[in-house]
Scaffold this motif. Structure first.
Motif, PDB file in Angstrom:
ATOM      1  N   ILE A 288      -0.903  -5.903  -4.310  1.00 35.43           N
ATOM      2  CA  ILE A 288      -1.782  -4.898  -4.923  1.00 35.43           C
ATOM      3  C   ILE A 288      -2.714  -5.566  -5.931  1.00 35.43           C
ATOM      4  O   ILE A 288      -3.923  -5.290  -5.961  1.00 35.43           O
ATOM      5  N   ALA A 289      -2.163  -6.475  -6.743  1.00 34.68           N
ATOM      6  CA  ALA A 289      -2.987  -7.185  -7.729  1.00 34.68           C
ATOM      7  C   ALA A 289      -4.052  -8.045  -7.052  1.00 34.68           C
ATOM      8  O   ALA A 289      -5.192  -8.124  -7.517  1.00 34.68           O
ATOM      9  N   GLN A 290      -3.678  -8.661  -5.947  1.00 36.33           N
ATOM     10  CA  GLN A 290      -4.607  -9.552  -5.256  1.00 36.33           C
ATOM     11  C   GLN A 290      -5.710  -8.790  -4.521  1.00 36.33           C
ATOM     12  O   GLN A 290      -6.756  -9.352  -4.215  1.00 36.33           O
ATOM     13  N   CYS A 291      -5.493  -7.507  -4.248  1.00 36.68           N
ATOM     14  CA  CYS A 291      -6.468  -6.696  -3.499  1.00 36.68           C
ATOM     15  C   CYS A 291      -7.069  -5.586  -4.370  1.00 36.68           C
ATOM     16  O   CYS A 291      -7.545  -4.572  -3.848  1.00 36.68           O
ATOM     17  N   SER A 292      -7.083  -5.766  -5.679  1.00 40.29           N
ATOM     18  CA  SER A 292      -7.477  -4.694  -6.589  1.00 40.29           C
ATOM     19  C   SER A 292      -8.917  -4.220  -6.370  1.00 40.29           C
ATOM     20  O   SER A 292      -9.210  -3.033  -6.500  1.00 40.29           O
ATOM     21  N   ARG A 293      -9.821  -5.133  -6.038  1.00 34.71           N
ATOM     22  CA  ARG A 293     -11.225  -4.731  -5.846  1.00 34.71           C
ATOM     23  C   ARG A 293     -11.384  -3.843  -4.620  1.00 34.71           C
ATOM     24  O   ARG A 293     -12.111  -2.839  -4.646  1.00 34.71           O
TER      25      ARG A 293
ATOM     26  N   VAL B 246      -2.154   4.386  -5.118  1.00 32.77           N
ATOM     27  CA  VAL B 246      -1.575   3.076  -4.794  1.00 32.77           C
ATOM     28  C   VAL B 246      -0.174   3.017  -5.373  1.00 32.77           C
ATOM     29  O   VAL B 246       0.028   3.268  -6.563  1.00 32.77           O
TER      30      VAL B 246
ATOM     31  N   SER C 176       3.548   0.831  -5.698  1.00 32.71           N
ATOM     32  CA  SER C 176       4.274  -0.429  -5.547  1.00 32.71           C
ATOM     33  C   SER C 176       5.504  -0.224  -4.673  1.00 32.71           C
ATOM     34  O   SER C 176       6.185   0.805  -4.766  1.00 32.71           O
TER      35      SER C 176
ATOM     36  N   ASN D  90      -9.204 -10.237  -3.442  1.00 30.94           N
ATOM     37  CA  ASN D  90     -10.360 -10.461  -4.325  1.00 30.94           C
ATOM     38  C   ASN D  90     -10.938 -11.856  -4.099  1.00 30.94           C
ATOM     39  O   ASN D  90     -12.149 -12.043  -4.098  1.00 30.94           O
TER      40      ASN D  90
ATOM     41  N   LEU E  65      -9.033  -1.958  -3.298  1.00 27.90           N
ATOM     42  CA  LEU E  65      -8.369  -0.688  -3.578  1.00 27.90           C
ATOM     43  C   LEU E  65      -9.215   0.202  -4.480  1.00 27.90           C
ATOM     44  O   LEU E  65      -9.148   1.436  -4.382  1.00 27.90           O
ATOM     45  N   ALA E  66     -10.040  -0.420  -5.320  1.00 26.95           N
ATOM     46  CA  ALA E  66     -10.919   0.361  -6.195  1.00 26.95           C
ATOM     47  C   ALA E  66     -11.992   1.109  -5.411  1.00 26.95           C
ATOM     48  O   ALA E  66     -12.588   2.065  -5.919  1.00 26.95           O
TER      49      ALA E  66
END
Length: 382
Positions: free
Chosen positions: A213-218, A228, A230, A272, A220-221
């Motif tokens: 999730i952190a690596q794909c934050s853009r 979203v 976890s 990202n 997901l935004a």
């Protein structure tokens, strides 16, 4: 171009591709024979002079065949890298009396289709006839399986080029009597998957591991009306999406997981940072011995006395021995408020005199030192 002509051309290309695969397979079988001679006669794994002669010959033959010399050189360098990787693992197994071991049990966090499962198979499948991967819900459960002897090793992620260090793994290495036996690097390509092909605007819920999730934050935004959530693991998230059959629900995971759970990939390469790699470490109950000829790194943990300049003194000890440090990370020291543990990777092998001498001096200077092990550096891009 008529369809029958196109089909004929495609069949010819398929035959040529099979010829290339067969030739690479035969090359690998010959490498195994050569390796047996190297192990018996204590010969060097790599011959840089021979490799450069090969590259020069390949560049010449590429021009004669009307091919791009750069393309063929890069291709064959990867072939050589794969060969060296195989020989390196065989040498380490030989030196640690595991050459005749035919199976291995590997603990990992997740379930079938997880990135850790994928990388465990990649690391071990050429070395063993039978690779038994056992998934656990948490990192500490995978580590405990090694401690108890239920598995031979664990495959744990330790850092990612987008999300940074994975602190759970660092903490386990500090707390438990475990050591690093090897490393693997995986290019992570995150995919959004659902039970069927649906439009992104219809997705209301996305499940995945917090790191993914952190690596794909853009990306997901760009889904503003989407929740979203976890989940324990990317593959577990994919399995839940499959089992639920809810078309408004999707998961982020690997293409391998999508294939395994028969899900449709809606979007690919979501991270990202497109050059998104995760480094994994093979964790075992004891250190392995590595031949000095191998390109190795050594990992260790140390703590300094709570005095001014102590960290610099410790690092200077390594620098004075000509040792290059490739990573320095600090974490809170368990049960010692306001103190830090420093995790350090350096180039070299404890079998080398300069490294062993430097570590001996470090143990006298530092308050606490734990050498996590020396192990071959993961080389190659794949």
């Amino acid at each position: 171009m008529a369809d029958d002509t196109l089909n004929s051309i495609r069949k010819t290309i398929d035959k040529l591709d099979q010829t290339i695969i067969d030739a690479l397979g035969e090359r690998q079988r010959i490498v195994r024979d050569v390796l047996a001679d190297k192990l018996e006669n204590s010969k060097e794994i790599r011959d840089p002079g021979r490799e450069e002669e090969m590259m020069e010959s390949i560049r010449e033959k590429a021009a004669e065949a009307g091919m791009d010399p750069y393309f063929l050189e890069q291709l064959f360098r990867e072939v050589i890298s794969h060969s060296v990787r195989y020989q390196t693992h065989a040498l380490v197994d030989h030196q640690n009396k595991k050459a005749h071991q035919t199976s291995i049990k590997v603990a990992y966090q997740g379930t079938d289709g997880a990135f850790s499962h994928q990388v465990a198979m990649r690391h071990f499948e050429q070395r063993y006839d039978d690779v038994i991967c056992i998934g656990f819900t948490r990192f500490d459960q995978a580590a405990e399986a090694v401690e108890k002897g239920d598995t031979d090793v664990a495959m744990l992620p330790i850092e990612n080029t987008t999300a940074g260090s994975i602190n759970d793994t660092y903490d386990l290495l500090a707390e438990k009597d475990l050591y690093i036996n090897g490393e693997e690097i995986l290019k992570v390509i995150h995919c959004l998957m659902a039970p069927k092909k649906v439009e992104l605007k219809n997705i209301r819920r996305v499940l995945s591991h917090p790191q993914a999730i952190a690596q794909c934050s853009r990306f997901l935004a760009t889904l503003p009306r989407c929740h979203v959530e976890s989940y324990f693991d990317t593959a577990m998230a994919a399995r839940k999406v499959k089992n639920d059959g809810d078309l408004s629900q999707a998961a982020i995971g690997s293409a391998y997981a999508a294939e395994l759970y028969d899900l449709e990939i809606l979007e690919r390469d979501l991270a990202n940072q497109k050059e998104n790699y995760t480094r994994f470490v093979v964790v075992g109950p004891e250190q392995v011995t590595c031949d000095p000829q191998l390109n190795c790194k050594t990992s260790l943990i140390f703590a300094t006395a709570d005095e001014k300049g102590e960290l610099l003194k410790c690092l200077n000890l390594l620098g004075d021995h000509g040792i290059n440090m490739t990573k320095l990370e600090s974490r809170p020291r368990p049960h010692h408020p306001w103190q830090s543990l420093f995790y350090l990777d350096l180039e070299g092998n404890t079998e080398e005199l300069r490294v062993s001498d430097a570590l001996s001096r470090l143990k006298k200077q530092a308050q606490f030192v734990k050498v996590l092990g020396s192990y071959p550096v993961r080389e190659g891009k794949w």
